[in-house]
Design an enzyme around this catalytic site. Structure first.
Site, PDB file in Angstrom:
ATOM      1  N   LYS A 156      -0.772   4.738   4.773  1.00 51.89           N
ATOM      2  CA  LYS A 156      -1.729   3.802   5.392  1.00 51.89           C
ATOM      3  C   LYS A 156      -1.314   3.545   6.841  1.00 51.89           C
ATOM      4  O   LYS A 156      -0.166   3.185   7.099  1.00 51.89           O
ATOM      5  CB  LYS A 156      -1.780   2.494   4.603  1.00 51.89           C
ATOM      6  CG  LYS A 156      -2.828   1.515   5.131  1.00 51.89           C
ATOM      7  CD  LYS A 156      -3.064   0.371   4.159  1.00 51.89           C
ATOM      8  CE  LYS A 156      -3.986  -0.688   4.738  1.00 51.89           C
ATOM      9  NZ  LYS A 156      -5.310  -0.161   5.100  1.00 51.89           N
ATOM     10  N   HIS A 190       0.827  -1.207   0.000  1.00 45.56           N
ATOM     11  CA  HIS A 190       0.000   0.000   0.000  1.00 45.56           C
ATOM     12  C   HIS A 190       0.861   1.257   0.000  1.00 45.56           C
ATOM     13  O   HIS A 190       2.055   1.208   0.308  1.00 45.56           O
ATOM     14  CB  HIS A 190      -0.939   0.013   1.212  1.00 45.56           C
ATOM     15  CG  HIS A 190      -2.128  -0.887   1.057  1.00 45.56           C
ATOM     16  ND1 HIS A 190      -2.072  -2.241   1.292  1.00 45.56           N
ATOM     17  CD2 HIS A 190      -3.404  -0.617   0.670  1.00 45.56           C
ATOM     18  CE1 HIS A 190      -3.258  -2.769   1.051  1.00 45.56           C
ATOM     19  NE2 HIS A 190      -4.084  -1.821   0.678  1.00 45.56           N
TER      20      HIS A 190
HETATM   21  P1  NAD Z   1      -7.366   9.886   4.384  1.00 44.58           P
HETATM   22  O1  NAD Z   1      -6.520  10.125   5.589  1.00 44.58           O
HETATM   23  O2  NAD Z   1      -6.960  10.502   3.085  1.00 44.58           O
HETATM   24  O3  NAD Z   1      -8.868  10.382   4.677  1.00 44.58           O
HETATM   25  C1  NAD Z   1      -9.515  10.209   5.904  1.00 44.58           C
HETATM   26  C2  NAD Z   1     -10.306  11.474   6.141  1.00 44.58           C
HETATM   27  O4  NAD Z   1     -11.146  11.277   7.297  1.00 44.58           O
HETATM   28  C3  NAD Z   1      -9.410  12.699   6.452  1.00 44.58           C
HETATM   29  O5  NAD Z   1      -9.704  13.762   5.558  1.00 44.58           O
HETATM   30  C4  NAD Z   1      -9.780  13.052   7.884  1.00 44.58           C
HETATM   31  O6  NAD Z   1      -9.737  14.452   8.138  1.00 44.58           O
HETATM   32  C5  NAD Z   1     -11.199  12.517   7.972  1.00 44.58           C
HETATM   33  N1  NAD Z   1     -11.678  12.324   9.336  1.00 44.58           N
HETATM   34  C6  NAD Z   1     -10.965  11.974  10.438  1.00 44.58           C
HETATM   35  N2  NAD Z   1     -11.764  11.934  11.515  1.00 44.58           N
HETATM   36  C7  NAD Z   1     -13.000  12.262  11.081  1.00 44.58           C
HETATM   37  C8  NAD Z   1     -14.257  12.396  11.729  1.00 44.58           C
HETATM   38  N3  NAD Z   1     -14.403  12.187  13.044  1.00 44.58           N
HETATM   39  N4  NAD Z   1     -15.333  12.760  10.990  1.00 44.58           N
HETATM   40  C9  NAD Z   1     -15.207  12.994   9.664  1.00 44.58           C
HETATM   41  N5  NAD Z   1     -14.036  12.885   8.998  1.00 44.58           N
HETATM   42  C10 NAD Z   1     -12.954  12.521   9.701  1.00 44.58           C
HETATM   43  O7  NAD Z   1      -7.497   8.293   4.256  1.00 44.58           O
HETATM   44  P2  NAD Z   1      -7.968   7.460   2.981  1.00 44.58           P
HETATM   45  O8  NAD Z   1      -6.787   6.998   2.212  1.00 44.58           O
HETATM   46  O9  NAD Z   1      -9.077   8.172   2.289  1.00 44.58           O
HETATM   47  O10 NAD Z   1      -8.556   6.146   3.702  1.00 44.58           O
HETATM   48  C11 NAD Z   1      -9.637   6.249   4.608  1.00 44.58           C
HETATM   49  C12 NAD Z   1      -9.995   4.853   5.111  1.00 44.58           C
HETATM   50  O11 NAD Z   1     -10.469   4.057   4.018  1.00 44.58           O
HETATM   51  C13 NAD Z   1      -8.816   4.070   5.715  1.00 44.58           C
HETATM   52  O12 NAD Z   1      -9.288   3.321   6.817  1.00 44.58           O
HETATM   53  C14 NAD Z   1      -8.400   3.140   4.581  1.00 44.58           C
HETATM   54  O13 NAD Z   1      -7.761   1.980   5.041  1.00 44.58           O
HETATM   55  C15 NAD Z   1      -9.757   2.832   3.986  1.00 44.58           C
HETATM   56  N6  NAD Z   1      -9.772   2.350   2.602  1.00 44.58           N
HETATM   57  C16 NAD Z   1     -10.704   1.402   2.314  1.00 44.58           C
HETATM   58  C17 NAD Z   1     -10.850   0.946   1.024  1.00 44.58           C
HETATM   59  C18 NAD Z   1     -11.924  -0.065   0.730  1.00 44.58           C
HETATM   60  O14 NAD Z   1     -12.081  -0.498  -0.423  1.00 44.58           O
HETATM   61  N7  NAD Z   1     -12.698  -0.482   1.732  1.00 44.58           N
HETATM   62  C19 NAD Z   1     -10.039   1.450   0.004  1.00 44.58           C
HETATM   63  C20 NAD Z   1      -9.093   2.437   0.325  1.00 44.58           C
HETATM   64  C21 NAD Z   1      -8.975   2.895   1.630  1.00 44.58           C
END
Ligand code: NAD
Length: 264
Positions: A156, A152
């Site tokens: 992450k 990744h």
């Molecule tokens: P990222 O850090 O870019 O985005 C996360 C966002 O959440 C940030 O902008 C942050 O400010 C916000 N946030 C934090 N606390 C919050 C709250 N209380 N309320 C609202 N927003 C809040 O991360 P990302 O790369 O977008 O990944 C996010 C999640 O998705 C991770 O857990 C990642 O592992 C997961 N993910 C899942 C898949 C899937 O297919 N299921 C794919 C990619 C990533």
């Protein structure tokens, strides 16, 4: 369908906003993300009505009339968020990873099917990745050794990935005949990776430039099989997310894994 996105300013959340905004059957009504609270939703994500600002807390979802919420936040906040969605009767589609088996049991209790509210939690929305898991499960009974390498991007925060753990769990259910680790001496601690379900070793690579990738390596006498999936763009997750958004209201209670929705 009125959709709110939580974590709207994040890498995944902003991509979800654009996909929801571009779907004829959906309307992006709210975006929640404390890191960009007050900023214009459309300027941050490229989607949403002019004049709608990113909200700092979940109350905005109710105010905007959201029927379905999509959550891509972080392992630290997802438990609190899920309890809130259940309490307010919002159907939830969750991509945030890092939930334990114990967490899932609590979420199942919160989303009681009799309340008619659905929650789909999927560690991976990429349909190719779900097929990789299915193929690994099919191959498992024919091999005695297997290792999983997940790779990744370098931001992450959890390891191993939810997908790697799910792959190992499904392979362990399909076969219990995995060989033991021959390693007697570890020159560097952790060189053999983490030990997942079924004793299957899982290795986590974090590298700038990557998105989400996984290789399942299987070996038996005289032959090996490698099954690899690459998400080379976050768009790869979007068809799966939109399928879940459309399906969630018709699936009261907790559904874990998009494969249950797709029937694969
Ligand atoms: P990222 O850090 O870019 O985005 C996360 C966002 O959440 C940030 O902008 C942050 O400010 C916000 N946030 C934090 N606390 C919050 C709250 N209380 N309320 C609202 N927003 C809040 O991360 P990302 O790369 O977008 O990944 C996010 C999640 O998705 C991770 O857990 C990642 O592992 C997961 N993910 C899942 C898949 C899937 O297919 N299921 C794919 C990619 C990533």
């Amino acid at each position: 369908m009125k959709v709110g996105v939580v974590g709207a300013a994040g890498r995944m959340g902003a991509t979800v906003c654009r996909s929801v905004g571009g779907d004829a059957g959906m309307e992006l009504v709210a975006g929640v993300d404390p890191s960009r609270a007050g900023d214009s939703l459309v300027s941050v994500t490229g989607a949403g009505r002019e004049g709608v600002a990113i909200a700092s807390d979940l109350d905005a979802l109710v105010g905007a009339g959201a029927e379905v919420v999509v959550d891509f936040t972080s392992p630290e906040v997802i438990r609190t968020n899920l309890a809130w969605y259940a309490a307010y009767g919002l159907h939830a589609v969750v991509g945030t990873t890092g939930l334990s088996e114990g967490d899932l049991a609590s979420v199942a209790a919160e989303f009681d099917p009799s309340a008619g509210v659905g929650c789909i939690i999927a560690p991976n929305f990429a349909i190719g990745a779900l097929l990789m898991i299915r193929f690994a499960e099919m191959a498992a009974p024919w091999f005695e050794t297997a290792e999983i390498v997940e790779l990744h991007h370098d931001a992450k925060v959890d390891a191993p990935s939810g997908t790697a753990m799910l792959t190992a769990a499904r392979m362990a259910e399909a076969s219990s005949a995995w060989g033991t680790d021959p390693t007697l001496s570890h020159v560097v601690a952790g060189a053999r990776g983490g030990v997942g379900p079924g004793g299957i070793h899982v290795h986590s690579v974090r590298l700038r430039g990557l998105v989400a990738h996984q290789e399942v390596l299987l070996g038996t006498t005289g032959q090996t099989l490698s099954i690899r999936h690459d998400s080379i763009d976050r768009e790869s997750f979007m068809p799966g997310v939109l399928i879940a958004v459309r399906a969630v209201a018709d699936r009261p209670g907790l559904t874990v894994g998009l494969e249950a929705v797709l029937g694969i």
